[in-house]
Structures are given as C-alpha cells and as structure tokens.
Design a protein around this motif. Structure first.
Motif, mmCIF file in Angstrom:
data_model
loop_
_atom_site.group_PDB
_atom_site.id
_atom_site.type_symbol
_atom_site.label_atom_id
_atom_site.label_comp_id
_atom_site.label_asym_id
_atom_site.label_seq_id
_atom_site.Cartn_x
_atom_site.Cartn_y
_atom_site.Cartn_z
ATOM 1 N N ASN A 4 0.168 -2.053 -9.337
ATOM 2 C CA ASN A 4 -0.329 -1.938 -7.962
ATOM 3 C C ASN A 4 -0.892 -3.242 -7.396
ATOM 4 O O ASN A 4 -1.687 -3.223 -6.460
ATOM 5 N N VAL A 5 -0.492 -4.369 -7.934
ATOM 6 C CA VAL A 5 -0.999 -5.667 -7.481
ATOM 7 C C VAL A 5 0.166 -6.518 -6.959
ATOM 8 O O VAL A 5 1.092 -6.836 -7.713
ATOM 9 N N SER A 6 0.130 -6.855 -5.655
ATOM 10 C CA SER A 6 1.160 -7.709 -5.044
ATOM 11 C C SER A 6 2.555 -7.283 -5.499
ATOM 12 O O SER A 6 3.355 -8.083 -5.991
ATOM 13 N N VAL A 7 2.854 -6.022 -5.304
ATOM 14 C CA VAL A 7 4.050 -5.406 -5.883
ATOM 15 C C VAL A 7 5.337 -6.056 -5.382
ATOM 16 O O VAL A 7 6.190 -6.491 -6.175
ATOM 17 N N ALA A 8 5.510 -6.130 -4.061
ATOM 18 C CA ALA A 8 6.748 -6.678 -3.496
ATOM 19 C C ALA A 8 6.920 -8.144 -3.867
ATOM 20 O O ALA A 8 8.035 -8.603 -4.164
ATOM 21 N N GLU A 9 5.810 -8.881 -3.859
ATOM 22 C CA GLU A 9 5.879 -10.304 -4.174
ATOM 23 C C GLU A 9 6.262 -10.539 -5.638
ATOM 24 O O GLU A 9 7.075 -11.425 -5.944
ATOM 25 N N ARG A 10 5.696 -9.739 -6.538
ATOM 26 C CA ARG A 10 6.039 -9.884 -7.951
ATOM 27 C C ARG A 10 7.505 -9.543 -8.192
ATOM 28 O O ARG A 10 8.185 -10.198 -9.010
ATOM 29 N N GLY A 28 7.425 9.086 7.484
ATOM 30 C CA GLY A 28 6.178 9.746 7.104
ATOM 31 C C GLY A 28 5.271 8.907 6.235
ATOM 32 O O GLY A 28 4.370 9.441 5.574
ATOM 33 N N LEU A 29 5.457 7.594 6.261
ATOM 34 C CA LEU A 29 4.673 6.711 5.395
ATOM 35 C C LEU A 29 3.428 6.160 6.075
ATOM 36 O O LEU A 29 2.551 5.609 5.404
ATOM 37 N N MET A 30 3.335 6.275 7.407
ATOM 38 C CA MET A 30 2.193 5.743 8.132
ATOM 39 C C MET A 30 2.121 6.389 9.508
ATOM 40 O O MET A 30 3.110 6.957 10.001
ATOM 41 N N PRO A 31 0.961 6.320 10.167
ATOM 42 C CA PRO A 31 0.855 6.838 11.539
ATOM 43 C C PRO A 31 1.682 5.976 12.501
ATOM 44 O O PRO A 31 2.096 4.859 12.165
ATOM 45 N N ASP A 32 1.890 6.474 13.684
ATOM 46 C CA ASP A 32 2.603 5.721 14.719
ATOM 47 C C ASP A 32 1.828 4.441 15.036
ATOM 48 O O ASP A 32 0.652 4.504 15.428
ATOM 49 N N PRO A 33 2.457 3.264 14.862
ATOM 50 C CA PRO A 33 1.729 2.016 15.108
ATOM 51 C C PRO A 33 1.554 1.691 16.586
ATOM 52 O O PRO A 33 0.789 0.784 16.931
ATOM 53 N N THR A 34 2.239 2.434 17.469
ATOM 54 C CA THR A 34 2.263 2.084 18.890
ATOM 55 C C THR A 34 0.887 2.062 19.553
ATOM 56 O O THR A 34 0.558 1.088 20.251
ATOM 57 N N PRO A 35 0.031 3.109 19.391
ATOM 58 C CA PRO A 35 -1.249 3.113 20.131
ATOM 59 C C PRO A 35 -2.118 1.886 19.873
ATOM 60 O O PRO A 35 -2.802 1.410 20.782
ATOM 61 N N ASN A 64 9.995 2.501 11.596
ATOM 62 C CA ASN A 64 10.860 3.124 10.597
ATOM 63 C C ASN A 64 10.024 3.757 9.493
ATOM 64 O O ASN A 64 10.324 4.867 9.018
ATOM 65 N N CYS A 65 8.954 3.059 9.085
ATOM 66 C CA CYS A 65 8.039 3.624 8.090
ATOM 67 C C CYS A 65 7.360 4.875 8.629
ATOM 68 O O CYS A 65 7.174 5.867 7.907
ATOM 69 N N LYS A 110 0.833 -1.206 0.000
ATOM 70 C CA LYS A 110 0.000 0.000 0.000
ATOM 71 C C LYS A 110 0.868 1.256 0.000
ATOM 72 O O LYS A 110 0.564 2.237 -0.692
ATOM 73 N N MET A 111 1.949 1.231 0.776
ATOM 74 C CA MET A 111 2.853 2.381 0.799
ATOM 75 C C MET A 111 3.530 2.575 -0.554
ATOM 76 O O MET A 111 3.709 3.713 -1.010
ATOM 77 N N LEU A 112 3.892 1.491 -1.210
ATOM 78 C CA LEU A 112 4.490 1.592 -2.542
ATOM 79 C C LEU A 112 3.494 2.201 -3.522
ATOM 80 O O LEU A 112 3.859 3.038 -4.362
ATOM 81 N N THR A 113 2.232 1.802 -3.385
ATOM 82 C CA THR A 113 1.195 2.336 -4.267
ATOM 83 C C THR A 113 0.910 3.794 -3.965
ATOM 84 O O THR A 113 0.836 4.628 -4.872
ATOM 85 N N ASP A 114 0.780 4.117 -2.681
ATOM 86 C CA ASP A 114 0.451 5.495 -2.285
ATOM 87 C C ASP A 114 1.541 6.485 -2.682
ATOM 88 O O ASP A 114 1.250 7.646 -2.989
ATOM 89 N N THR A 115 2.793 6.046 -2.651
ATOM 90 C CA THR A 115 3.915 6.937 -3.002
ATOM 91 C C THR A 115 4.245 6.869 -4.490
ATOM 92 O O THR A 115 5.224 7.465 -4.935
ATOM 93 N N GLN A 116 3.436 6.123 -5.245
ATOM 94 C CA GLN A 116 3.625 5.975 -6.694
ATOM 95 C C GLN A 116 5.043 5.496 -7.012
ATOM 96 O O GLN A 116 5.706 5.986 -7.932
#
Length: 559
Positions: free
Chosen positions: A310-316, A487-494, A482-483, A295-301
């Motif tokens: 935009n389909v299974s990008v890392a896996e492909r 600036g690629l996602m909100p803080d996952p901690t909460p 790290n993401c 999703k991050m790869l897609t959102d950042t184009q």
C-alpha cells in the motif's frame, strides 16, 4: 479482453477473464455415439489448459512455442513479455515441470481484413512504423550515420521548443517532426545515450544491436501504457519533453554562467548520465498505470496494493516494469550500454527510485519529507554553521569533496533500499565495493534536484501556457469521471473549480518557488509566472470551464 475491460452486466458488475495459448501437435476426432463431439487430445491441449489456469486476471499467457510463432508473425507485431517469477523466466505448469512462458500484452498494427488488400495494408503499416524510426524490415539499421544525424536533428527540434507552448501541435518547430510518438522518444533517448557513451570515451554512434534494442524497448514500453485519459503514453511523452527541456535549459545555464544564482549542484547538469537517467525515468514513470489513484488501489484491495504494501503502488509498479524489461535477455546490449558496472547500476537505481517515487504527490508523508530535505539543504547553504544533522565522514564517500555524511533518515531511498537492491540484482559485495553506497550531503543535494525536476516535469502543464494547462486538466477530469462511473470515487465535478485553485496555490506555486531556488532561477522558463497566470485566469473562468468539461464528457468530446 479489451471489450471486457469496460463491459458491465445489467447489475453493474465487472467480469474478469484469463486466457492461455499453446501451440503444437494434437490428435482430433469425433468421439461418442449418443452425443458425438469433436475433440482435441494431446500434450499441447494439456499445456494450453495450464497456460490458462496459471495465467493472471485480465492477461493472456502463451507457451514458448506460441511465443516463437507470434514473434515471427508476418502480418502483425505482438507485444510479448517474458513472465518472471522471482526474477526467473520459468514457472511451474505441471507438477515439477518448469516452462518458459510469455505474456501477450498487445498487438501492434492489427488489421482484421483477411482479404489480400487488407493483409497488404497491414504489411505496409508495419513496414512504415519500422522505417519511420530508421529500421529496415529485417530489423537492422539503414545507413547508421544518416539515421543518427536525422535523429540528432529531430532531438534538437524537440528540445528547443519554447517551454510555455511545449508539445503543442501548432508549434512551428513541431511541424517538421514526424508525429510518430515512438520516433520522437527514440530520437531523444538516442541522443542522450550517445552523449553518455562519448563521456566514457566510447564511439559517438550506437551499435546496430543497441539501436535495435533501444527501439524495441521504446515500443514495448509504449504498448505497456494503458489507454487512460491522463496517465497515458501521451502524458508520459509530455513529461519526458518537459524533463528534457528542463535539463537542456539548466545545462546551458550552468555552461554559460547565465544565471547569477548558484545552483545546488552544478556538476549534476554536467554529467550526461544524470541527464539521460532523468529523461529515461520521465518516459517510464507511469507505465502500467491503471487510471486509478493509489488510494483506490488500496481501498479495493488490488493485488498491486498488496504486492507493494500500500505504499506508492503505481510508482513501484512502473519502476519494476521498466527495470524488468531492461534486464530481459533481449535487451542485453542496451542494458550493458546503460549500466556497464556496479557504480552505474546503483546510480541508475538511485535515479529511478528517487525520481519516480517523488511523483507520488498524493502521499502527504512523501511530500513532507521531500520538503524537509529541501529545507535541510538550503538551511545548510544559507548558514555558515553546520546543521545538527551532519556528522564526520572520514572517507568522503559518494564522490563528494565534503567530508560530511547525513542522518540516514533524510535519505529518500531508506524505505525502498532493499527493494532497489532486489530489482537491480545487487549483491552485498557489490554494495561494499561501490563508492556510491554512502549517503552524504552531496547525495542529499542531488536527491533534492532529482525530486524537484521530476515533480516539475510531472505537473509541467500547470507552469506552462493556458492551452497546455486546460488540455491536461480536462484529460485529468475525464479520467476521474471514469473512476466515478466505476464507483471508485464521488463525482469530482462539484469541487473541481475550487480544487484547481487550491492545487495551484498550495502545491504548484510552492513547488515552482522551491525549484527556482534550487535550479538558480532559470528566468527563461517562468515557472512561477506561468502558474500565477493560470491561477488568475482560472479564478475568472474556472466555473464556466468546469461546466464545459462536464458537457464535454457527456458528449464524448476530445480536449
């Protein structure tokens, strides 16, 4: 280049570089009167400029001459990969001129100390790395029978670890195994590949050429894994060990009839090629992963998102990297051993695409169709009536005795069939001639097995003991933090505490239950039981552990 990957300007912006190298004769001299400058002239300078201008972002491209010099470098091992454009190892660098060029991915055993002692240390490190996997300085095997016996024993030790404590360094069995990761990976793949060759009636030892190329392949794939916290070669090795353990346990279960429940396809676990292919796929399944979600790869184009629609990008990307390397000229003997004919090529493609694409568990559509295939197979098995999805197939293709073929929409390779044919260089006449080119009930059963084996191996730490679960859970947290910092996602901690309970209950437990049904229970692995224990303990300690994770990241602590 490594420094730039993490460097940010005061404004928080990232800088990207590209570089090019060329080697050859030049003319040099001081030019000018008012502003004299030392300059280089000649075709080599022009070629170096072309290497830079045609390079890609955050990559170093070199000419063919530079490749030959780096390949033979006495004090360093350079990870060099042929640049391919439409599966051709030539690119246009100057008008109509085509050149062979190479990517310089990494340097192994680099020692910046230029003193005699430093150079000798580098030589020793390189020689030790080669000898640790049974190779001499010249790249040839030492005593082949001795090395094969040694690797066979090493593979056995790695395979016979307990599932719950898999890959833990304090394991009694692991104390006798060399901790060089390439050594361990090579040992497992060599042992499985030998079984494949024996099943074909060939020798029970790999040739010198195959041994050398298998080692080279393992080391190149390792170097192409990025230094992520979670999606790294360390995790890939854990997934590979889990896959190897799953297959070995099931092979023993089928051969001894130890399990009362009948598995979907017992013949699958009796075919050495299927087992080799699954373990191979587990090894390469995250190679090239950037440490960010699809999703991050897609959102950042990202360029990869565009390349794979935009389909299974890392896996492909991982599939393409692994197959491209296997099809490179320097791997010709290894490729011939793994895929000697069209049927094996198609079967290898089925395994790679089906297994690796199924690891994209963040895709709701892919998970939904995976579950649908499982339901179809088990509804048919549990019912005496034929499902509506089946229709007659007079030829009984795909090696099945069942004269049935399925609705093509159930095929997990339907959307990627053209891509598979392209990356494997399959021609239309190959497909027409192959007996594996039709989708039957037998094929569906095998695909369901492959998907569930890969998905279990990929999150195996969730179905193992508490130590493994927390270790890899913290690594995932660090990668997502790290993401967040980028600036690629909100803080996952909460939401981390509740999120793990949700993942374990809504994904891991159902997966464990489906897998135990498909794989005949396999009581010795305790997939469901281990997952339930981790849920129970996390329910009590999860909030406190999340706090420790947060502090651990701040203090840059390891797991």
């Amino acid at each position: 280049m490594d420094f730039i990957k993490t460097f940010r300007t005061k404004q928080g912006e990232q800088i990207f570089l590209r570089a090019g190298l060329a080697s050859g004769p030049v003319v040099a001299g001081v030019i000018g009167n008012d502003m004299p400058r030392y300059c280089f002239f000649g075709n080599t300078v022009n070629l170096a400029s072309r290497m830079e201008s045609t390079s890609d972002e955050m990559k170093v491209q070199c000419s063919d001459m530079t490749f030959k010099l780096l390949r033979d470098a006495p004090n360093h091992i350079f990870d060099l990969r042929a640049r391919m454009e439409d599966y051709v190892h030539k690119i246009q660098v100057n008008g109509e001129c085509l050149e062979n060029t190479w990517w310089i991915d990494r340097v192994l055993a680099l020692n910046m100390d230029t003193t005699t002692g430093g150079i000798e240390t580098a030589k020793t490190d390189i020689e030790t790395a080669r000898l640790s996997v049974g190779f001499s300085h010249e790249g040839s095997r030492r005593n082949s029978s001795i090395c094969s016996t040694s690797f066979s024993m090493q593979s056995l030790v790695l395979t016979k670890q307990a599932w719950s404590t898999l890959n833990q360094q304090n394991s009694e069995r692991l104390l006798v195994v060399n901790d060089v990761i390439s050594n361990n990976i090579y040992a497992i793949l060599e042992n499985l590949l030998i079984k494949v060759l024996v099943s074909r009636g060939e020798h029970d030892l790999l040739s010198y050429e195959i041994q050398n190329e298998l080692l080279d392949y393992v080391m190149k794939i390792i170097l192409m894994y990025n230094s992520n916290h979670f999606h790294s070669i360390d995790h890939a090795f854990h997934v590979m060990l889990a896959m190897n353990k799953l297959c070995d346990t099931l092979v023993n279960t089928v051969s001894t009839d130890d399990c009362k429940n009948v598995t979907l396809c017992d013949s699958f676990f009796k075919d050495p090629y299927d087992l080799f292919g699954m373990v191979f796929a587990a090894f390469v399944h995250d190679v090239g992963h950037k440490g960010v979600s699809n999703k991050m790869l897609t959102d950042t184009q990202d360029d990869l998102a565009t390349k794979y629609s935009n389909v299974s990008v890392a896996e492909r990307q991982s599939i393409d990297i692994a197959i491209e390397l296997l099809f490179s000229p320097e791997m010709c003997h290894l490729k011939e051993a793994i895929i000697p004919d069209v049927d094996c090529k198609i079967k290898f493609g089925h395994i790679m695409f089906c297994a690796i694409l199924s690891s994209d568990i963040a895709s709701p559509d892919r998970l939904k169709t995976c579950k649908a295939r499982f339901e179809v197979v088990h509804n048919v098995q549990d019912s005496s009536k034929k499902a509506d999805e089946f229709k007659e197939d007079p030829q009984g293709t795909c090696g099945s005795d069942l004269k049935e073929t399925l609705n093509p929409d159930l095929c997990p390779l339907k959307s990627s069939w053209k891509d598979m044919c392209k990356v494997l260089r399959l021609r239309q006449e190959d497909l027409q001639r192959s007996r594996l080119n039709n989708f039957t009930r037998h094929c569906l059963e095998v695909h369901v097995l492959r998907e569930h084996l890969m998905q279990v191996a990929d999150v195996s730490h969730c179905m193992q003991d508490w130590i493994n679960f927390v270790k890899w859970n913290f690594k995932l947290y660090k990668e997502l933090m790290n993401c967040h910092e980028r600036g690629l996602m909100p803080d996952p901690t909460p939401g981390w505490d509740a999120g793990q309970i949700s993942f374990l209950k809504n994904y891991v437990l159902p997966l464990a239950a489906r897998s135990e049904k498909s794989l005949g229970g396999v009581p010795s692995l305790n997939l469901t039981s281990n997952a339930e224990k981790n849920i129970s303990r996390w329910s009590v300690d999860g909030q406190a552990i999340t706090y420790l994770y947060c502090e651990g990241v701040k203090n840059e602590e390891s797991e």
